[in-house]
Enzyme design. Structure first.
Site, PDB file in Angstrom:
ATOM      1  N   ASP A  94       3.754   3.371   9.267  1.00 31.59           N
ATOM      2  CA  ASP A  94       3.367   2.460   7.769  1.00 31.59           C
ATOM      3  C   ASP A  94       4.873   2.310   7.860  1.00 31.59           C
ATOM      4  O   ASP A  94       5.559   1.873   8.714  1.00 31.59           O
ATOM      5  CB  ASP A  94       3.132   3.500   6.711  1.00 31.59           C
ATOM      6  CG  ASP A  94       3.382   2.346   5.985  1.00 31.59           C
ATOM      7  OD1 ASP A  94       2.617   1.408   5.491  1.00 31.59           O
ATOM      8  OD2 ASP A  94       3.631   3.306   4.846  1.00 31.59           O
TER       9      ASP A  94
ATOM     10  N   GLU B  40       3.319   8.299   7.592  1.00 32.32           N
ATOM     11  CA  GLU B  40       2.561   7.080   6.371  1.00 32.32           C
ATOM     12  C   GLU B  40       3.577   8.046   5.145  1.00 32.32           C
ATOM     13  O   GLU B  40       4.022   9.396   5.648  1.00 32.32           O
ATOM     14  CB  GLU B  40       1.235   8.180   6.167  1.00 32.32           C
ATOM     15  CG  GLU B  40       0.393   6.755   6.270  1.00 32.32           C
ATOM     16  CD  GLU B  40       0.906   5.162   5.659  1.00 32.32           C
ATOM     17  OE1 GLU B  40       1.323   5.607   3.864  1.00 32.32           O
ATOM     18  OE2 GLU B  40       0.277   4.389   5.523  1.00 32.32           O
ATOM     19  N   ASP B  41       3.883   7.170   4.361  1.00 37.15           N
ATOM     20  CA  ASP B  41       4.646   7.935   3.078  1.00 37.15           C
ATOM     21  C   ASP B  41       3.969   8.198   2.030  1.00 37.15           C
ATOM     22  O   ASP B  41       4.164   8.998   1.006  1.00 37.15           O
ATOM     23  CB  ASP B  41       6.105   7.285   2.632  1.00 37.15           C
ATOM     24  CG  ASP B  41       6.068   6.106   2.236  1.00 37.15           C
ATOM     25  OD1 ASP B  41       4.971   4.991   2.716  1.00 37.15           O
ATOM     26  OD2 ASP B  41       6.103   5.781   0.556  1.00 37.15           O
TER      27      ASP B  41
ATOM     28  N   ALA C 242       0.295  -2.575   5.678  1.00 40.31           N
ATOM     29  CA  ALA C 242      -0.234  -3.710   4.368  1.00 40.31           C
ATOM     30  C   ALA C 242      -0.017  -4.815   3.597  1.00 40.31           C
ATOM     31  O   ALA C 242      -0.999  -5.500   3.506  1.00 40.31           O
ATOM     32  CB  ALA C 242      -0.686  -3.007   2.988  1.00 40.31           C
TER      33      ALA C 242
END
Ligand code: B16
Ligand code: MG
Length: 218
Positions: A12, A172-173, A118
């Site tokens: 991410d 991911e966070d 994203a």
């Protein structure tokens, strides 16, 4: 926990590679101010990993009136202009601790590296951070139908690397991001809060604390 010899790593961007969340939040705050309302600090967390239009809908929950689709499109475009302006200040010093070192180690070990963000501005951010050379593949958010927590973006990244999802580790966070990785059938490393990311297979406070030998053969 079974440690395997994974052959690819999928990252991410915001919250893992760079702290761009503060710029997203500032841009949304300035859009809200233009419209005569304020957004609380929780919006910062609520929009993490969430695509632009969904983020706008969250911001508009705090507005005094309803907005038409055309108005929303104009607001999203204006927010993006402000965000692009803010990210021009990013330099290689803004890479989050441990990220560049990990990418370099993985590259040397022949482990595939992809981005699953994203953000439609991901390439601009990676260029500003001088990290483009360390990625083999960048999943293009412009062609993603289903936002995180749907697995599509992580699956697209694995496909781009030509590695089966079961051989990939995702980083991911955000909670929705970890769900996305798990739904894709990958090993999930949560970067950040242990309570928020408890669905992850492994949780580290930051990438400095991640031992690549726990997942990859170096
Ligand atoms: P853009 P990530 C996400 O990045 C951000 O966390 C989220 O706040 C933002 O709305 C989204 O990207 C879309 O960004 O407006 O630049 O397309 O965490 O998936 O890297
Ligand atoms: Mg993130």
């Amino acid at each position: 926990m079974s440690m395997r010899n994974y052959t690819a790593a999928i990252f991410d961007l915001d919250g893992v590679i760079a702290d761009t969340a503060r710029f997203h939040y500032l841009s949304w705050k300035s859009i809200a101010a233009d419209e005569g309302f304020d957004i609380p600090k929780v919006v910062d967390d609520r929009v993490k990993g969430v695509d632009r239009m969904t983020s706008l809908n969250i911001v508009l929950e705090y507005a005094a009136r309803a907005y038409s689709t055309a108005e929303k499109e104009a607001l999203a475009a204006r927010k993006n202009e402000r965000y692009i302006e803010l990210i021009t200040s990013l330099t290689s010093d803004d890479v989050l601790p441990g990220a560049r070192e990990l990418l370099e180690q993985l590259q040397q070990a022949g482990i595939g590296r992809a981005l699953a963000s994203a953000s439609r501005n991901a390439v601009a951010v990676l260029e500003a951070l001088q990290l483009m050379d360390l990625f083999d593949y960048i999943a293009d958010a412009n062609y993603i139908t289903y936002p995180k927590p749907h697995p599509e973006i992580f699956l697209t990244a694995a496909q781009g690397l030509k590695v089966a999802p079961v051989n990939c580790v995702g980083f991911e966070d955000a909670e929705a991001g970890v769900t996305s990785i798990k739904s894709a059938g990958m090993f999930a490393v949560g970067v950040g809060s242990a309570t928020l990311l408890r669905e992850a297979d492994l949780i580290v406070p930051d990438l400095v604390q991640f031992d690549p030998a726990s997942c990859f053969r170096l």
